[in-house]
Design a protein around this motif. Sequence first.
Motif, short mmCIF file in Angstrom:
data_model
loop_
_atom_site.label_atom_id
_atom_site.label_comp_id
_atom_site.label_asym_id
_atom_site.label_seq_id
_atom_site.Cartn_x
_atom_site.Cartn_y
_atom_site.Cartn_z
N ASP A 257 4.75 5.73 12.13
CA ASP A 257 3.35 5.75 11.69
C ASP A 257 2.66 7.11 11.82
OD1 ASP A 257 3.13 5.78 14.43
OD2 ASP A 257 1.31 4.56 14.44
N GLN A 258 3.40 8.15 12.13
CA GLN A 258 2.76 9.45 12.24
C GLN A 258 3.47 10.48 11.38
OE1 GLN A 258 2.35 10.00 16.67
NE2 GLN A 258 0.79 11.45 15.97
N VAL A 259 2.71 11.41 10.88
CA VAL A 259 3.27 12.51 10.11
C VAL A 259 2.69 13.80 10.71
CG1 VAL A 259 3.55 13.51 7.81
CG2 VAL A 259 3.22 11.05 8.05
N VAL A 260 3.57 14.67 11.18
CA VAL A 260 3.10 15.88 11.87
C VAL A 260 3.60 17.11 11.12
CG1 VAL A 260 3.22 17.20 14.03
CG2 VAL A 260 3.16 14.70 14.10
N GLY A 261 2.67 17.87 10.62
CA GLY A 261 3.05 19.14 9.99
C GLY A 261 3.25 20.17 11.08
N ARG A 262 4.40 20.84 11.07
CA ARG A 262 4.60 21.94 12.01
C ARG A 262 3.74 23.13 11.58
NH1 ARG A 262 9.26 24.22 11.19
NH2 ARG A 262 8.27 25.86 12.41
N SER A 263 3.67 24.14 12.44
CA SER A 263 2.90 25.34 12.09
C SER A 263 3.35 25.88 10.72
CB SER A 263 3.05 26.40 13.17
OG SER A 263 4.42 26.60 13.49
N SER A 264 4.65 25.82 10.45
CA SER A 264 5.16 26.32 9.16
C SER A 264 4.59 25.54 7.98
CB SER A 264 6.68 26.21 9.12
OG SER A 264 7.26 27.06 10.08
N ASN B 205 0.83 -1.21 0.00
CA ASN B 205 0.00 0.00 0.00
C ASN B 205 0.86 1.26 0.00
OD1 ASN B 205 -2.13 1.73 0.17
ND2 ASN B 205 -2.65 1.24 2.30
N THR B 206 1.60 1.45 -1.09
CA THR B 206 2.40 2.67 -1.21
C THR B 206 1.57 3.76 -1.87
OG1 THR B 206 3.16 1.92 -3.35
CG2 THR B 206 4.58 1.39 -1.46
N PHE B 207 2.12 4.95 -1.94
CA PHE B 207 1.43 6.06 -2.60
C PHE B 207 1.19 5.68 -4.07
CE2 PHE B 207 1.27 10.19 -4.77
CZ PHE B 207 0.29 10.81 -4.01
N ASN B 208 -0.04 5.74 -4.49
CA ASN B 208 -0.43 5.35 -5.86
C ASN B 208 -0.09 3.90 -6.20
OD1 ASN B 208 -1.81 7.44 -6.92
ND2 ASN B 208 -0.31 7.98 -8.47
N LEU C 47 6.63 5.08 -2.41
CA LEU C 47 6.77 6.00 -1.30
C LEU C 47 5.70 5.72 -0.24
CD1 LEU C 47 7.41 9.28 -3.28
CD2 LEU C 47 8.95 7.41 -2.78
N ARG C 48 6.06 6.06 0.99
CA ARG C 48 5.14 5.82 2.10
C ARG C 48 3.90 6.67 1.88
NH1 ARG C 48 6.96 6.71 8.33
NH2 ARG C 48 4.95 7.72 8.70
N ARG C 49 2.76 6.03 1.94
CA ARG C 49 1.53 6.69 1.52
C ARG C 49 1.24 7.98 2.31
NH1 ARG C 49 -3.27 5.75 -1.09
NH2 ARG C 49 -2.56 3.78 -1.94
N ASP C 50 1.33 7.89 3.65
CA ASP C 50 0.95 9.06 4.44
C ASP C 50 1.92 10.22 4.26
OD1 ASP C 50 2.94 7.63 5.72
OD2 ASP C 50 2.10 7.80 7.73
N VAL C 51 3.21 9.89 4.14
CA VAL C 51 4.19 10.97 3.99
C VAL C 51 4.03 11.61 2.60
CG1 VAL C 51 6.62 11.60 4.13
CG2 VAL C 51 5.78 9.67 5.48
N ALA C 52 3.92 10.75 1.59
CA ALA C 52 3.78 11.27 0.22
C ALA C 52 2.50 12.10 0.09
CB ALA C 52 3.76 10.11 -0.76
N GLN C 53 1.45 11.70 0.81
CA GLN C 53 0.20 12.45 0.75
C GLN C 53 0.36 13.82 1.43
OE1 GLN C 53 -2.64 11.45 -0.99
NE2 GLN C 53 -3.04 13.62 -0.67
N ALA C 54 1.09 13.85 2.54
CA ALA C 54 1.31 15.14 3.23
C ALA C 54 2.06 16.11 2.31
CB ALA C 54 2.10 14.92 4.53
N LEU C 55 2.96 15.57 1.50
CA LEU C 55 3.67 16.44 0.55
C LEU C 55 2.74 16.85 -0.59
CD1 LEU C 55 7.19 14.76 0.30
CD2 LEU C 55 6.29 16.33 2.01
N ALA C 56 1.97 15.88 -1.08
CA ALA C 56 1.04 16.20 -2.17
C ALA C 56 0.03 17.26 -1.73
CB ALA C 56 0.33 14.93 -2.64
N ASP C 57 -0.34 17.22 -0.44
CA ASP C 57 -1.31 18.19 0.07
C ASP C 57 -0.77 19.62 0.02
OD1 ASP C 57 -3.06 16.16 0.53
OD2 ASP C 57 -2.70 16.04 2.70
N LEU C 58 0.54 19.75 -0.12
CA LEU C 58 1.11 21.09 -0.27
C LEU C 58 0.96 21.60 -1.71
CD1 LEU C 58 4.44 20.77 1.76
CD2 LEU C 58 2.43 22.12 2.38
N ARG C 59 0.39 20.75 -2.56
CA ARG C 59 0.20 21.08 -3.98
C ARG C 59 1.47 21.64 -4.61
NH1 ARG C 59 -5.59 24.10 -4.37
NH2 ARG C 59 -6.73 22.74 -2.97
N PRO C 60 2.56 20.91 -4.47
CA PRO C 60 3.82 21.48 -4.95
C PRO C 60 3.88 21.59 -6.47
CG PRO C 60 4.13 19.21 -4.26
CD PRO C 60 2.72 19.57 -3.89
N ALA C 61 4.34 22.72 -6.93
CA ALA C 61 4.48 22.93 -8.37
C ALA C 61 5.72 22.22 -8.88
CB ALA C 61 4.59 24.42 -8.67
#
Length: 670
Positions: free
Chosen positions: A535-542, A244-247, A253-267
């Motif tokens: 098993d956790q991904v924590v976005g800092r305030s930044s 169960n990797t990303f896509n 890639l680890r699904r949750d981490v890759a998703q947290a990056l994708a959520d930043l909508r990186p160009a």
Amino acid sequence: MCMKGIICFLLSLAPFPAFTNDSITIHMQNHGAEVPASMYGIFFEEINHAGDGGLYAELVQNRSFEELNMPEGYHAEGPWLYPAQTRYHLDGKVRSDRRYRWTSEQIPGWELESPNAVMSLTTDAPVSVNAPTQLHLTLNSKETVRLINRGYWGMAVKAGEKYFLRTIIKTSRNYKGTIKAKIVSHTNNILAETTLYCSNKGQWNDIRYELIPSFTDSKSHLILEFAEDVGQIWLDYVSLFPDNTFNHRPNGLRRDVAQALADLRPAFFRWPGGCVVEGITLNNRFEWKKTLGDPARRPGEYSTWGYRCSYGMGWHEILQYCEDIGAKAMYVCNVGLACQFRMGESCQEDSVRHYLDDCIDAIEYAIGNPAQNKWARLRAEAGHPDPFPLGYVEIGNENWGPVYDRRFDYFYEELKKRYPQLTFIYNEMPDREGPSLIKKTDMIDPHWYETPQFFYGNSHMFDSWERGKYTIYVGEYACNRNVGGGKMVAALSEAAFISGMERNSDLVRMTSYAPLLENRHDRRWATNLIWLDADQVVGRSSYYVQKMFAENRPTYNVKTTHTATDSLHHVIAGYDRQAKELIVKVVNGSDLPYITTIAVEGAGRLGTTATSITLKAGNLNDENSFDNPRRIYPQTESISLEWFRNTKQKLCCLTFPKYSFTVIRIKAEY
Ligand code: AHR
């Protein structure tokens, strides 16, 4: 009391608080620069176990047993690794005081549970010369022997999901015992188990099994269990990889981490760094060619940041991820210079071409024609005949000085001629002299790691920067001084600085925060955007500041005048043509609510409700944590706006909480 004061006073009887002297005027007819789609992207580097033990989904640490290999010319003494004694190219001196972290583990990642068995490393008769090291096990009695791998500070597995076990194993001909693989929970319950069958005719067995844990556990471990016989075992590779990797990408890639990056909508996605591009010396620079093909045959490299990078997540995997999330890839190449904050070695001038060719090959791998180029052919053979979305190449990382400048000109000329469609970037380090010393560049990449005061104080920095020669990619910036691992004050000051970049988006066309990821068990750099463990991904305030900017990127800026009574108040506005919304972004870094009028000039209809997204904290020292990952989290609500009209403006009054960053989206027509 002035007209505006009366209005706000009246409003304070209704939903609005008291009188204010502050005012923001938004001149809707006065368009500023378009805010390009490229504006917000990602900087990735293998630092803090960002890749192995982070974004890369492999669960086994040191799966190829290569971790004790050191770059040529290096030696270890106790916990330190001493680099090859190369000369710093700017002054000809050897920096003999440099040393880097080394491990004291016998075989990193692996423990042996048995009094009578012995484990060691060997490179005899390797499966692959690229990754030659094997673990050799001598079983001296028929007792059960357990070889344990705890992954990167625990393996997180989920009940009912598939995990692929792959091992390349050889046993001595006399070995008739059993071999089992088990996923075991942190409380020592067996979650999944299989028996490995391999021939013992003195040959390597490349065997694969599926394991499906019966329970979820965030700190499980893998055990290889040998029993009932004496003999010898060689292990070349042991991998446990989630399905169960990303896509669902294999070797993905680890699904949750890759998703947290994708959520930043990186160009865009910058890779591979960072200092790893350059290496401590050239011997341990990041080498993309070694990241291709069968993961079991990738050698990895002792990385600049004090641990070995497996090369499991390589150029192909990164390009695939870029395609999956709609980002353009940015490749950073080495120009034959090692990190100038470290040994600063330079290759001989007659080897520079080798580095240029290496960069050309990387580009060809990404976008070349398989019928014409060998590296493009390899990409096609790896299942991707079409080009990947490569958009940018940065020539060197944090290099400076006359040697770099000369090499930059050489690389730029050749690369731009071959690939006019790509954007090439010059490092601007450490002052602003550099760009005037080179012939031409498309963009420059200045970096800032600074205090909150710096970022608040420099939100207007770009207003006065010269235009016309090149555009700017702020490739690394973060408020990381005097803020420990991160605090709300850092995030707010970055928001002020980003406001300045967005307002100047004719010049600053791209930005990326750095570093991106930190495994909480190996902080190699003080302040990072996202923290993670097994098993956790924590976005800092930044992280949420980044997300709010990327999600609320307007089509173009709208001129804003702002009479601020406090230097901790920052405001920008823009218009989203598609949504037909005015987007106002307000930073209030002060300890009081910020009460201000907002006057809009030149608008037709303005909505009387708006969407307000607020990131706030009770204290400037507050930060998210693993226990409370959403302590500082954007709150979205619908707010009512009461507009008052004077001759040419519509006015309303708004209050922004203390220590907050707010985005307001108002339906607006011209
Ligand atoms: O982001 C961490 C480091 O900071 C990068 O590796 C380097 O480019 C900069 O010095």
